[in-house]
Design a protein around this motif. Structure first.
Motif, PDB file in Angstrom:
ATOM      1  N   LEU A  88       0.921  -1.228   0.119  1.00 55.17           N
ATOM      2  CA  LEU A  88      -0.120   0.109   0.023  1.00 55.17           C
ATOM      3  C   LEU A  88       0.751   1.405   0.007  1.00 55.17           C
ATOM      4  N   TYR A  89       1.909   1.235   0.970  1.00 54.79           N
ATOM      5  CA  TYR A  89       2.661   2.353   0.834  1.00 54.79           C
ATOM      6  C   TYR A  89       3.457   2.590  -0.524  1.00 54.79           C
ATOM      7  N   GLY A  90       4.154   1.436  -1.199  1.00 56.75           N
ATOM      8  CA  GLY A  90       4.517   1.530  -2.497  1.00 56.75           C
ATOM      9  C   GLY A  90       3.668   2.134  -3.364  1.00 56.75           C
TER      10      GLY A  90
ATOM     11  N   ASN B 192      12.589  -5.225   2.518  1.00 55.55           N
ATOM     12  CA  ASN B 192      12.779  -4.487   0.908  1.00 55.55           C
ATOM     13  C   ASN B 192      12.144  -3.005   0.788  1.00 55.55           C
ATOM     14  N   ALA B 193      11.335  -2.883   1.691  1.00 58.59           N
ATOM     15  CA  ALA B 193      10.713  -1.432   1.843  1.00 58.59           C
ATOM     16  C   ALA B 193      11.757  -0.426   1.980  1.00 58.59           C
ATOM     17  N   LEU B 194      12.529  -0.836   3.171  1.00 59.55           N
ATOM     18  CA  LEU B 194      13.686  -0.064   3.513  1.00 59.55           C
ATOM     19  C   LEU B 194      14.803   0.264   2.419  1.00 59.55           C
TER      20      LEU B 194
ATOM     21  N   LYS C 161      14.422   4.834   4.550  1.00 59.54           N
ATOM     22  CA  LYS C 161      14.452   4.431   6.062  1.00 59.54           C
ATOM     23  C   LYS C 161      12.996   4.774   6.408  1.00 59.54           C
ATOM     24  N   LYS C 162      12.452   5.996   6.124  1.00 57.95           N
ATOM     25  CA  LYS C 162      11.258   6.240   6.644  1.00 57.95           C
ATOM     26  C   LYS C 162      10.037   5.322   6.257  1.00 57.95           C
ATOM     27  N   ALA C 163      10.237   4.768   4.957  1.00 60.32           N
ATOM     28  CA  ALA C 163       9.338   3.698   4.432  1.00 60.32           C
ATOM     29  C   ALA C 163       9.514   2.541   5.355  1.00 60.32           C
TER      30      ALA C 163
END
Length: 225
Positions: free
Chosen positions: A24-26, A45-47, A52-54
């Protein structure tokens, strides 16, 4: 009736697990996280892909959904099924991890369930287990920079510490204020073993890379294949 309750816990947990924070963030930032980095819809993987925030937001989201599901199970279990309170919490938590790892609307391609498992550990409200797992994870990641290794150590210690505490009669049912000694304790062992098994299964590629010495380290730019 109690079998139905357990099934319902898994289903409710699975629904919570479908809240795919990384995906969802992506999407909110114009990318499909599954098409970048390792292709994994999870915190690490988001990191690596989004920063870092993600990573912090995704970790918090995946942690919170498991905590929230376990809190609901705790409230309902305390009110109506105090004898099986821990199994209810654990079955619900396992459902969250399954939903996170295998979301049906993403072709069953989700994350690896470590943040969600951490949420379940928090949801049990046993500070002994929390402290052991948190300390081991931080030390492992700080020393080795292998998030995967820290994750596998966490799920292993989750099982071992619960097993040791249960053997010594130190796992207490908060609804009845008495130690778990019977079938519910054994059932809890089995569920936590399933948590660990799922984590090892989802990290099988990481385990191979760890053995071969080419696993990605935290903050490395190398692609996690």
């Amino acid at each position: 009736m109690e079998i139905f309750v357990r099934i319902l816990c898994i289903v409710i947990g699975y629904c919570f697990g479908l809240i795919q924070t990384a995906y969802l963030y992506g999407k909110a930032h114009g990318i499909d996280i599954r098409e970048h980095g390792s292709g994994n819809s999870g915190t690490t993987n988001a990191l690596r892909v989004l920063g870092k925030k993600a990573g912090l937001i995704v970790f918090a989201g995946d942690l919170f959904k498991a905590v929230a599901a376990c809190v609901i199970a705790r409230i309902v279990g305390t009110m109506f099924f105090p004898d099986i309170l821990y199994p209810m919490i654990l079955w619900t938590g396992l459902g969250v991890v399954i939903g996170h790892n295998f979301p049906f609307y993403m072709n069953f391609k989700g994350g690896k369930g470590i943040a969600a498992t951490a949420g379940v550990i928090l949801g049990l409200l046993d500070w002994r287990i929390i402290c052991v797992c948190l300390t081991a994870f931080l030390l492992t990641v700080v020393i080795t920079r292998y998030v995967s290794l820290g994750s596998l150590i966490v799920v292993t210690l989750f099982f071992v510490s619960f097993l040791v505490l249960g053997y010594h009669g130190a796992i207490v049912n908060p609804a009845l204020n008495e130690p778990y000694l019977g079938n519910e304790l054994i059932e809890s062992y089995v569920i936590i073993f399933l948590f660990a098994s799922l984590a090892f299964y989802r990290h099988k590629a990481n385990i191979v890379r760890l053995v071969q010495g080419n696993e990605n380290k935290l903050f490395d730019k190398k692609k996690d294949e």
